[in-house]
Design an enzyme around this catalytic site. Sequence first.
Site, PDB file in Angstrom:
ATOM      1  N   HIS A 132      77.219 -44.240  31.766  1.00  0.00           N
ATOM      2  CA  HIS A 132      77.320 -44.931  33.051  1.00  0.00           C
ATOM      3  C   HIS A 132      77.175 -43.936  34.206  1.00  0.00           C
ATOM      4  O   HIS A 132      77.566 -42.770  34.087  1.00  0.00           O
ATOM      5  CB  HIS A 132      78.665 -45.662  33.151  1.00  0.00           C
ATOM      6  CG  HIS A 132      78.748 -46.563  34.345  1.00  0.00           C
ATOM      7  ND1 HIS A 132      79.106 -46.108  35.587  1.00  0.00           N
ATOM      8  CD2 HIS A 132      78.478 -47.880  34.479  1.00  0.00           C
ATOM      9  CE1 HIS A 132      79.068 -47.119  36.446  1.00  0.00           C
ATOM     10  NE2 HIS A 132      78.689 -48.206  35.797  1.00  0.00           N
TER      11      HIS A 132
ATOM     12  N   GLU B 145      70.694 -49.452  35.933  1.00  0.00           N
ATOM     13  CA  GLU B 145      71.609 -49.511  37.068  1.00  0.00           C
ATOM     14  C   GLU B 145      71.243 -48.407  38.056  1.00  0.00           C
ATOM     15  O   GLU B 145      71.675 -47.253  37.896  1.00  0.00           O
ATOM     16  CB  GLU B 145      73.055 -49.295  36.610  1.00  0.00           C
ATOM     17  CG  GLU B 145      73.599 -50.359  35.704  1.00  0.00           C
ATOM     18  CD  GLU B 145      75.119 -50.398  35.768  1.00  0.00           C
ATOM     19  OE1 GLU B 145      75.662 -51.361  36.290  1.00  0.00           O
ATOM     20  OE2 GLU B 145      75.757 -49.435  35.310  1.00  0.00           O
TER      21      GLU B 145
END
Length: 233
Positions: A88, A155
């Site tokens: 992430h 993302e």
Amino acid sequence: MYFSHARTLAWSGDVAALASHEAIAGGHAELFVLPSFPSIPAVTDVFAGTPVRVGAQDLCADDTGAFTGEVGGPLLRELGCTHVEVGHAERRRLYGEDDALVARKTAAALRNELVPVLCVGEPERVPADQAAAHCVAEVESALGSATGPVVVAYEPHWAIGAAEPAPEEHIAHVCGTLKKRLGVRVIYGGSAGPGLLTRLGTSVDGLFLGRFAHDPVAVGEILDEALELAKGS
Ligand SMILES: O=C[C@H](O)COP(=O)(O)O
């Protein structure tokens, strides 16, 4: 880290009730949730008997041993996880996880039969072709010669925690390039919420939801959109 354990369980109960939604029950959409580590066993119990899968937000690159504070893939499997998030943007930016570590964590996930939810994205806002090239390189670096099921979560760092997601054309170009070049499933995250899936159509395979799914009603609305898209395709 937005939710307490109690709120995690309340949210999970509400979302478990959505397992009978036609999008999920009819096999048109798959749903997985990635709670904080300590909540995983209780959340797995809440979703038991439903098609909703549970995973973790990170894992150790090593399976067992002297790695205090880390959580290994074998334990996640033992707890019933099927998925695990890797790389992430916040892990990369705040905790210094580089491409080499992300590759080791991806391998650890696959070794333990966990589907890596491999997060990629450009740190700064750049044109879509540059963003796509960056993301292709990140996926290639993370996977190496590894094979196995993987979900790529695109993302863009600059769209996480923002008021709005990235523009649809930008998302469609990057996700389309990843799908075409690498043959992977690609979901979009970064301020995603109700309405976005309809606007993106089949240019993505799904959404990776954060704040705008904190209200379970929003999850239901997005499942409505997924069903509409499935019926239209
Ligand atoms: O893990 C979730 C993503 O980073 C997206 O978060 P956000 O939708 O709150 O921007």
